[in-house]
Design a protein around this motif. Structure first.
Motif, PDB file in Angstrom:
ATOM      1  N   SER A 207       4.067  -1.397  10.165  1.00 20.19           N
ATOM      2  CA  SER A 207       3.054  -1.326  10.119  1.00 20.19           C
ATOM      3  C   SER A 207       2.214   0.236   9.548  1.00 20.19           C
ATOM      4  CB  SER A 207       2.318  -1.247  11.923  1.00 20.19           C
ATOM      5  OG  SER A 207       3.616  -2.132  12.175  1.00 20.19           O
ATOM      6  N   ALA A 208       2.487   1.170   9.992  1.00 17.04           N
ATOM      7  CA  ALA A 208       1.671   2.094   9.402  1.00 17.04           C
ATOM      8  C   ALA A 208       1.420   2.047   8.308  1.00 17.04           C
ATOM      9  CB  ALA A 208       3.130   2.965   9.732  1.00 17.04           C
ATOM     10  N   MET A 209       2.600   1.659   6.967  1.00 16.47           N
ATOM     11  CA  MET A 209       2.399   2.167   5.423  1.00 16.47           C
ATOM     12  C   MET A 209       1.877   0.920   5.598  1.00 16.47           C
ATOM     13  SD  MET A 209       6.453   2.298   4.026  1.00 16.47           S
ATOM     14  CE  MET A 209       7.154   1.240   5.050  1.00 16.47           C
ATOM     15  N   SER A 210       2.004  -0.541   6.153  1.00 14.75           N
ATOM     16  CA  SER A 210       0.578  -1.529   5.998  1.00 14.75           C
ATOM     17  C   SER A 210      -1.286  -1.382   5.740  1.00 14.75           C
ATOM     18  CB  SER A 210       0.795  -2.453   7.030  1.00 14.75           C
ATOM     19  OG  SER A 210       1.474  -3.683   6.676  1.00 14.75           O
ATOM     20  N   MET A 211      -1.145   0.081   6.511  1.00 14.10           N
ATOM     21  CA  MET A 211      -2.747   0.504   6.374  1.00 14.10           C
ATOM     22  C   MET A 211      -2.889   1.492   6.031  1.00 14.10           C
ATOM     23  SD  MET A 211      -3.599   0.946  10.668  1.00 14.10           S
ATOM     24  CE  MET A 211      -1.739   1.248  11.656  1.00 14.10           C
ATOM     25  N   GLN A 212      -1.958   2.045   5.132  1.00 16.15           N
ATOM     26  CA  GLN A 212      -1.969   3.695   4.211  1.00 16.15           C
ATOM     27  C   GLN A 212      -1.483   3.307   3.106  1.00 16.15           C
ATOM     28  OE1 GLN A 212       1.280   5.654   5.418  1.00 16.15           O
ATOM     29  NE2 GLN A 212       0.951   6.423   7.582  1.00 16.15           N
ATOM     30  N   ALA A 213      -0.721   2.346   2.534  1.00 14.31           N
ATOM     31  CA  ALA A 213      -0.772   1.799   1.303  1.00 14.31           C
ATOM     32  C   ALA A 213      -2.355   1.396   0.719  1.00 14.31           C
ATOM     33  CB  ALA A 213       0.394   0.724   0.769  1.00 14.31           C
ATOM     34  N   PRO A 214      -3.662   0.508   0.880  1.00 14.40           N
ATOM     35  CA  PRO A 214      -4.233  -0.026   0.488  1.00 14.40           C
ATOM     36  C   PRO A 214      -5.089   0.898   0.950  1.00 14.40           C
ATOM     37  CG  PRO A 214      -3.854  -1.491   3.167  1.00 14.40           C
ATOM     38  CD  PRO A 214      -2.792  -0.762   2.677  1.00 14.40           C
ATOM     39  N   GLY A 215      -5.316   1.595   1.900  1.00 17.26           N
ATOM     40  CA  GLY A 215      -5.675   2.927   2.774  1.00 17.26           C
ATOM     41  C   GLY A 215      -6.475   3.853   1.843  1.00 17.26           C
ATOM     42  N   SER A 216      -5.181   4.186   0.795  1.00 17.99           N
ATOM     43  CA  SER A 216      -4.888   5.307  -0.343  1.00 17.99           C
ATOM     44  C   SER A 216      -5.748   5.055  -1.198  1.00 17.99           C
ATOM     45  CB  SER A 216      -3.826   5.170  -0.425  1.00 17.99           C
ATOM     46  OG  SER A 216      -2.574   5.631   0.065  1.00 17.99           O
ATOM     47  N   PHE A 217      -6.413   4.068  -1.835  1.00 19.68           N
ATOM     48  CA  PHE A 217      -7.403   4.113  -2.512  1.00 19.68           C
ATOM     49  C   PHE A 217      -8.980   3.700  -2.412  1.00 19.68           C
ATOM     50  CE2 PHE A 217      -3.850   1.192  -3.527  1.00 19.68           C
ATOM     51  CZ  PHE A 217      -3.439   1.315  -4.574  1.00 19.68           C
ATOM     52  N   ILE A 218      -8.932   3.503  -0.928  1.00 22.12           N
ATOM     53  CA  ILE A 218     -10.067   3.647  -0.410  1.00 22.12           C
ATOM     54  C   ILE A 218     -10.562   5.383  -0.716  1.00 22.12           C
ATOM     55  CG2 ILE A 218     -11.749   3.444   1.982  1.00 22.12           C
ATOM     56  CD1 ILE A 218     -10.099   1.267   2.134  1.00 22.12           C
ATOM     57  N   GLN A 244       3.879   3.620  -2.679  1.00 23.86           N
ATOM     58  CA  GLN A 244       3.560   3.506  -1.583  1.00 23.86           C
ATOM     59  C   GLN A 244       3.398   1.899  -1.151  1.00 23.86           C
ATOM     60  OE1 GLN A 244       1.292   4.930   1.275  1.00 23.86           O
ATOM     61  NE2 GLN A 244       2.782   5.290   3.069  1.00 23.86           N
ATOM     62  N   THR A 245       3.102   0.993  -1.938  1.00 26.42           N
ATOM     63  CA  THR A 245       2.759  -0.295  -2.143  1.00 26.42           C
ATOM     64  C   THR A 245       4.502  -1.093  -2.258  1.00 26.42           C
ATOM     65  OG1 THR A 245       0.679   0.207  -2.523  1.00 26.42           O
ATOM     66  CG2 THR A 245       1.761  -2.570  -3.247  1.00 26.42           C
ATOM     67  N   MET A 246       5.225  -0.116  -3.353  1.00 23.83           N
ATOM     68  CA  MET A 246       6.309  -0.541  -3.888  1.00 23.83           C
ATOM     69  C   MET A 246       7.340  -0.736  -2.491  1.00 23.83           C
ATOM     70  SD  MET A 246       6.258   0.596  -7.854  1.00 23.83           S
ATOM     71  CE  MET A 246       8.007   0.227  -7.735  1.00 23.83           C
ATOM     72  N   LEU A 247       7.250   0.468  -1.626  1.00 28.39           N
ATOM     73  CA  LEU A 247       7.617   0.280  -0.805  1.00 28.39           C
ATOM     74  C   LEU A 247       7.555  -0.147   0.420  1.00 28.39           C
ATOM     75  CD1 LEU A 247      10.533   2.417   0.390  1.00 28.39           C
ATOM     76  CD2 LEU A 247       8.814   4.270   1.348  1.00 28.39           C
ATOM     77  N   LEU A 248       6.657  -0.511   0.477  1.00 23.79           N
ATOM     78  CA  LEU A 248       6.028  -1.107   1.442  1.00 23.79           C
ATOM     79  C   LEU A 248       6.575  -2.688   1.445  1.00 23.79           C
ATOM     80  CD1 LEU A 248       4.433  -2.537   3.782  1.00 23.79           C
ATOM     81  CD2 LEU A 248       2.258  -2.469   2.364  1.00 23.79           C
ATOM     82  N   MET A 249       6.314  -2.609   0.066  1.00 25.94           N
ATOM     83  CA  MET A 249       6.360  -4.641   0.064  1.00 25.94           C
ATOM     84  C   MET A 249       8.255  -4.584   0.061  1.00 25.94           C
ATOM     85  SD  MET A 249       4.657  -5.104  -3.583  1.00 25.94           S
ATOM     86  CE  MET A 249       5.292  -6.833  -3.520  1.00 25.94           C
ATOM     87  N   LEU A 250       9.017  -4.085  -0.451  1.00 21.75           N
ATOM     88  CA  LEU A 250      11.136  -3.415   0.327  1.00 21.75           C
ATOM     89  C   LEU A 250      11.553  -3.697   1.115  1.00 21.75           C
ATOM     90  CD1 LEU A 250      13.348  -3.329  -1.355  1.00 21.75           C
ATOM     91  CD2 LEU A 250      13.227  -0.219  -1.529  1.00 21.75           C
ATOM     92  N   CYS A 251      10.380  -3.526   2.367  1.00 21.68           N
ATOM     93  CA  CYS A 251      10.183  -2.896   3.353  1.00 21.68           C
ATOM     94  C   CYS A 251      10.455  -3.799   4.176  1.00 21.68           C
ATOM     95  CB  CYS A 251       9.885  -1.856   4.210  1.00 21.68           C
ATOM     96  SG  CYS A 251      10.398   0.122   3.546  1.00 21.68           S
ATOM     97  N   ILE A 252       9.333  -4.675   4.081  1.00 25.42           N
ATOM     98  CA  ILE A 252       8.872  -5.872   4.199  1.00 25.42           C
ATOM     99  C   ILE A 252      10.209  -7.131   3.925  1.00 25.42           C
ATOM    100  CG2 ILE A 252       6.847  -7.753   4.013  1.00 25.42           C
ATOM    101  CD1 ILE A 252       4.699  -6.080   3.520  1.00 25.42           C
TER     102      ILE A 252
END
Length: 278
Positions: A207-218, A244-252
């Motif tokens: 949940s945290a990474m789902s917000m942080q990954a796209p939020g990094s670009f903003i 972090q997007t790569m890590l998120l995809m792996l965790c999902i």
């Protein structure tokens, strides 16, 4: 210190976006803090990932201090509201680093007890004694490095803001920004490796990474439009967002493979193969 225009004009859109990011940083890291506390373990987190993340974030924070020090000095001559608007970029970096550093603290506090020590048999004395595992040693050394780096770098930056000229400060800021970028490039590699070996997210919060990954670009955009910052300030978070997007995809991927993804399941190989120092 070179004088600057303290009354910088800020568009309503950028202010709203910056404040939203500031709030979003707190909200995005909270699930990660809560997950570690709720599970009562930091199993699955790599000490190298946390070490480089903490050093990278603090380097970028000190980069902002050097670049935005003239605007910090402006706070003596402008209203509190104007000071807040001028330093929104710095406050975002401070919040981001502080929230990440809390993860490091929780990692040490909730480090699995059964992974801290191993029993060593002394054949000559026919006795047994407990020795620290390699990963617990690495974790303690990492914590010491972070604290030492914070103290030394913080003191050096403080002295520079009081005594150094603009050119020296810009060079130091570039050095810190470059170090932050390099650490950010390497930061996610040990965590990606750890997650791949464990075949689970562990204490990582999807949940945290789902917000942080796209939020990094903003976040990158908000920093880019802040007064006194440059590419060395925001590039770290752009690169971090990709990794972090790569890590998120792996965790999902591993999250969806498990019948009960919310449990921390220890891979039943051997302690040496799953919990060795990465």
């Amino acid at each position: 210190m070179t004088p600057v225009d303290c009354w910088v004009k800020h568009s309503v859109g950028n202010v709203v976006l910056s404040v939203a990011i500031l709030i979003g940083l707190v909200l995005s890291y909270t699930p990660q803090h809560m997950r570690i506390v709720r599970l009562g373990t930091s199993h699955g987190l790599s000490p190298y990932y946390l070490l480089m993340g903490a050093l990278s974030g603090y380097s970028n924070l000190m980069n902002a201090v050097l670049l935005q020090s003239p605007y910090m000095a402006c706070c003596k001559r402008v209203s509190t509201a104007q000071c807040f608007l001028n330093l929104l970029g710095f406050l975002q970096l401070l919040t981001q680093w502080a929230m990440f550093f809390v993860i490091f603290i929780l990692f040490i506090v909730y480090f699995p007890e059964d992974e801290k020590y191993v029993t060593i048999t002394d054949a000559q004395e026919d006795s047994q004694q407990n020795g620290m595992t390699a990963e617990w040693k690495v974790s303690l050394v990492a914590a010491s490095i972070v604290v030492g780096y914070m103290m030394i770098t913080g003191m050096a930056v403080l002295l520079m803001t009081l005594m150094a000229g603009k050119l020296a400060m810009e060079r130091a800021a570039t050095l810190l920004g470059s170090a932050s970028l390099l650490l950010s490039l390497c930061q996610f590699i040990p965590q990606l490796t750890r997650t791949y070996k464990l075949k689970q997210a562990g204490a990582l919060s999807v949940s945290a990474m789902s917000m942080q990954a796209p939020g990094s670009f903003i976040f990158c955009y908000a920093l880019a439009v802040s007064p006194g910052t440059n590419v060395t300030t925001w590039m770290t978070y752009f690169v971090g967002g990709i990794l972090q997007t790569m890590l998120l995809m792996l965790c999902i991927y591993y999250h969806n493979r498990r019948d009960n993804p919310h449990d921390v399941i220890i891979v039943d190989d051997s302690d040496a193969s799953t919990h060795d120092a990465q």
